[in-house]
Design a protein around this motif. Structure first.
Motif, PDB file in Angstrom:
ATOM      1  N   ASP A   1       3.950  21.362  44.744  1.00 34.34           N
ATOM      2  CA  ASP A   1       2.608  20.829  44.851  1.00 34.34           C
ATOM      3  C   ASP A   1       1.820  20.887  43.551  1.00 34.34           C
ATOM      4  OD1 ASP A   1       2.286  23.543  44.805  1.00 34.34           O
ATOM      5  OD2 ASP A   1       1.130  23.677  46.656  1.00 34.34           O
ATOM      6  N   SER A   2       2.159  21.762  42.639  1.00 38.98           N
ATOM      7  CA  SER A   2       1.416  21.831  41.383  1.00 38.98           C
ATOM      8  C   SER A   2       1.797  20.703  40.437  1.00 38.98           C
ATOM      9  CB  SER A   2       1.636  23.173  40.699  1.00 38.98           C
ATOM     10  OG  SER A   2       3.003  23.331  40.380  1.00 38.98           O
ATOM     11  N   CYS A   3       2.863  20.004  40.742  1.00 36.20           N
ATOM     12  CA  CYS A   3       3.302  18.930  39.862  1.00 36.20           C
ATOM     13  C   CYS A   3       3.072  17.550  40.444  1.00 36.20           C
ATOM     14  CB  CYS A   3       4.794  19.077  39.547  1.00 36.20           C
ATOM     15  SG  CYS A   3       5.083  19.868  37.976  1.00 36.20           S
TER      16      CYS A   3
ATOM     17  N   HIS B   1      14.586  24.548  37.757  1.00 38.03           N
ATOM     18  CA  HIS B   1      14.709  25.706  36.878  1.00 38.03           C
ATOM     19  C   HIS B   1      15.083  26.929  37.712  1.00 38.03           C
ATOM     20  CE1 HIS B   1      13.366  28.890  34.102  1.00 38.03           C
ATOM     21  NE2 HIS B   1      13.585  27.992  33.157  1.00 38.03           N
ATOM     22  N   GLN B   2      15.856  27.814  37.137  1.00 40.18           N
ATOM     23  CA  GLN B   2      16.224  29.046  37.837  1.00 40.18           C
ATOM     24  C   GLN B   2      15.518  30.235  37.207  1.00 40.18           C
ATOM     25  OE1 GLN B   2      17.800  29.358  40.687  1.00 40.18           O
ATOM     26  NE2 GLN B   2      17.940  27.119  40.731  1.00 40.18           N
ATOM     27  N   PRO B   3      14.621  30.909  37.831  1.00 36.36           N
ATOM     28  CA  PRO B   3      14.037  30.577  39.132  1.00 36.36           C
ATOM     29  C   PRO B   3      13.077  29.399  38.996  1.00 36.36           C
ATOM     30  CG  PRO B   3      12.908  32.458  38.211  1.00 36.36           C
ATOM     31  CD  PRO B   3      14.028  32.120  37.262  1.00 36.36           C
ATOM     32  N   PRO B   4      12.800  28.675  40.098  1.00 33.95           N
ATOM     33  CA  PRO B   4      11.863  27.545  40.021  1.00 33.95           C
ATOM     34  C   PRO B   4      10.515  27.991  39.454  1.00 33.95           C
ATOM     35  CG  PRO B   4      12.998  27.562  42.124  1.00 33.95           C
ATOM     36  CD  PRO B   4      13.354  28.856  41.434  1.00 33.95           C
ATOM     37  N   LEU B   5       9.911  27.106  38.690  1.00 34.26           N
ATOM     38  CA  LEU B   5       8.634  27.424  38.036  1.00 34.26           C
ATOM     39  C   LEU B   5       7.519  26.564  38.592  1.00 34.26           C
ATOM     40  CD1 LEU B   5       9.697  27.524  34.291  1.00 34.26           C
ATOM     41  CD2 LEU B   5       8.687  29.401  35.549  1.00 34.26           C
ATOM     42  N   SER B   6       6.360  27.160  38.746  1.00 32.34           N
ATOM     43  CA  SER B   6       5.177  26.363  39.071  1.00 32.34           C
ATOM     44  C   SER B   6       4.570  25.929  37.748  1.00 32.34           C
ATOM     45  CB  SER B   6       4.176  27.187  39.879  1.00 32.34           C
ATOM     46  OG  SER B   6       3.649  28.217  39.079  1.00 32.34           O
ATOM     47  N   LEU B   7       3.805  24.869  37.799  1.00 30.99           N
ATOM     48  CA  LEU B   7       3.186  24.351  36.591  1.00 30.99           C
ATOM     49  C   LEU B   7       2.256  25.384  35.953  1.00 30.99           C
ATOM     50  CD1 LEU B   7       3.022  21.880  34.791  1.00 30.99           C
ATOM     51  CD2 LEU B   7       1.115  21.093  36.180  1.00 30.99           C
TER      52      LEU B   7
ATOM     53  N   LEU C   1       3.288  13.722  27.912  1.00 34.79           N
ATOM     54  CA  LEU C   1       3.234  14.868  28.827  1.00 34.79           C
ATOM     55  C   LEU C   1       1.972  15.707  28.616  1.00 34.79           C
ATOM     56  CD1 LEU C   1       6.985  15.929  28.897  1.00 34.79           C
ATOM     57  CD2 LEU C   1       5.663  14.858  30.733  1.00 34.79           C
ATOM     58  N   ARG C   2       1.510  15.770  27.366  1.00 31.40           N
ATOM     59  CA  ARG C   2       0.254  16.483  27.096  1.00 31.40           C
ATOM     60  C   ARG C   2      -0.889  15.797  27.846  1.00 31.40           C
ATOM     61  NH1 ARG C   2       0.450  17.024  21.615  1.00 31.40           N
ATOM     62  NH2 ARG C   2      -0.387  14.956  21.348  1.00 31.40           N
ATOM     63  N   ALA C   3      -0.922  14.462  27.803  1.00 27.52           N
ATOM     64  CA  ALA C   3      -1.970  13.720  28.514  1.00 27.52           C
ATOM     65  C   ALA C   3      -1.811  13.880  30.024  1.00 27.52           C
ATOM     66  CB  ALA C   3      -1.915  12.246  28.119  1.00 27.52           C
ATOM     67  N   ALA C   4      -0.589  13.785  30.534  1.00 22.31           N
ATOM     68  CA  ALA C   4      -0.349  13.900  31.980  1.00 22.31           C
ATOM     69  C   ALA C   4      -0.722  15.284  32.499  1.00 22.31           C
ATOM     70  CB  ALA C   4       1.114  13.595  32.294  1.00 22.31           C
TER      71      ALA C   4
ATOM     72  N   GLU D   1      -4.406  15.274  32.938  1.00 24.32           N
ATOM     73  CA  GLU D   1      -4.790  14.376  34.027  1.00 24.32           C
ATOM     74  C   GLU D   1      -4.473  14.975  35.388  1.00 24.32           C
ATOM     75  OE1 GLU D   1      -2.845  10.661  33.286  1.00 24.32           O
ATOM     76  OE2 GLU D   1      -4.015  10.301  31.469  1.00 24.32           O
ATOM     77  N   ASN D   2      -3.533  15.913  35.416  1.00 27.71           N
ATOM     78  CA  ASN D   2      -3.138  16.549  36.674  1.00 27.71           C
ATOM     79  C   ASN D   2      -3.785  17.916  36.850  1.00 27.71           C
ATOM     80  OD1 ASN D   2      -1.030  14.868  38.211  1.00 27.71           O
ATOM     81  ND2 ASN D   2      -0.500  14.626  36.067  1.00 27.71           N
ATOM     82  N   GLY D   3      -4.920  18.119  36.221  1.00 24.57           N
ATOM     83  CA  GLY D   3      -5.708  19.317  36.466  1.00 24.57           C
ATOM     84  C   GLY D   3      -5.524  20.457  35.493  1.00 24.57           C
ATOM     85  N   GLY D   4      -4.617  20.326  34.541  1.00 23.99           N
ATOM     86  CA  GLY D   4      -4.441  21.387  33.551  1.00 23.99           C
ATOM     87  C   GLY D   4      -5.557  21.366  32.522  1.00 23.99           C
ATOM     88  N   SER D   5      -5.895  22.524  32.019  1.00 25.63           N
ATOM     89  CA  SER D   5      -6.966  22.569  31.015  1.00 25.63           C
ATOM     90  C   SER D   5      -6.395  22.312  29.621  1.00 25.63           C
ATOM     91  CB  SER D   5      -7.664  23.930  31.034  1.00 25.63           C
ATOM     92  OG  SER D   5      -6.817  24.917  30.488  1.00 25.63           O
ATOM     93  N   HIS D   6      -7.228  21.772  28.782  1.00 20.90           N
ATOM     94  CA  HIS D   6      -6.829  21.462  27.404  1.00 20.90           C
ATOM     95  C   HIS D   6      -6.362  22.728  26.681  1.00 20.90           C
ATOM     96  CE1 HIS D   6      -6.811  19.493  23.510  1.00 20.90           C
ATOM     97  NE2 HIS D   6      -7.580  20.462  23.046  1.00 20.90           N
ATOM     98  N   GLU D   7      -7.073  23.815  26.882  1.00 21.94           N
ATOM     99  CA  GLU D   7      -6.762  25.070  26.192  1.00 21.94           C
ATOM    100  C   GLU D   7      -5.426  25.666  26.645  1.00 21.94           C
ATOM    101  OE1 GLU D   7      -9.739  24.515  27.813  1.00 21.94           O
ATOM    102  OE2 GLU D   7     -10.795  23.986  25.961  1.00 21.94           O
TER     103      GLU D   7
END
Length: 188
Positions: A14-16, A52-58, A116-119, A122-128
């Motif tokens: 869901d985070s992706c 990924h092992q283990p799966p990673l959240s964004l 990917l930086r732009a995406a 756009e998907n809620g990640g902060s610039h910092e």
């Protein structure tokens, strides 16, 4: 510029998953080539995190994971990068085939990272907190560019800003409204 297998299905993580405002809606006019590529790249990166092992959240993704992803993409590359031991090292157009590896081209990785930086944002990640803009990623891209330039004998000269052009201004003629025009004599 599909560099990797094309998983057009969004990740179940869901985070992706792209939010409603992240990309153009299906009823809107078809997205631009850039937007379509950005969506494919984002979905591919999300799939990579899921596998990924283990799966990673964004939210737990770091610059180290981005670098791991970029190195993973090398297996799908189409650019011959000569090793220093290769007799064609430093030749832009080698006269014969060689066993040197195929890699992702620097320009492709640079463009991918930008999308990917732009995406990410756009998907809620902060610039910092954007791992695609991290110093380690920029240094890696610079290293890849320099290595590929040496291997192919091509220099990537940094573009320098040209100084502003100065055009000679026309001579300034100050006209005194109380003096007669030049070439005429004043009436007495």
């Amino acid at each position: 510029m599909d560099m990797i297998p094309n998983p057009d299905k969004p990740s179940s993580s869901d985070s992706c998953v792209a939010g409603p405002n992240s990309f153009p809606a299906a009823t809107a006019p078809s997205p631009s080539r850039y937007e379509s590529q950005k969506r494919r790249d984002w979905n591919t990166f999300c799939q990579y995190l899921k596998n990924h092992q283990p799966p990673l959240s964004l939210s737990r993704c770091s610059a180290a994971h981005v670098l791991e992803f970029l190195r993973y993409l090398d297996q799908f590359g189409k650019t011959k990068v000569h090793t220093p031991a290769c007799p064609f090292f430093g030749f832009p157009n080698p006269p014969a085939p060689c066993p040197c590896p195929l890699r992702q081209a620097w320009g492709s990785l640079d463009a991918l990272t930008g999308r990917l930086r732009a995406a990410f944002e756009e998907n809620g990640g902060s610039h910092e907190a954007n791992p695609f803009g991290a110093r380690a990623v920029r240094l890696y891209l610079r290293e890849v560019r320099e290595l590929q330039a040496k291997a192919r004998g091509i220099s990537y000269d940094k573009k320098r800003k040209k100084p502003p052009r100065t055009t000679p201004s026309p001579p300034q003629h100050h006209h005194n409204p109380h003096s007669p025009p030049s070439g005429t004599t004043a009436a007495a």
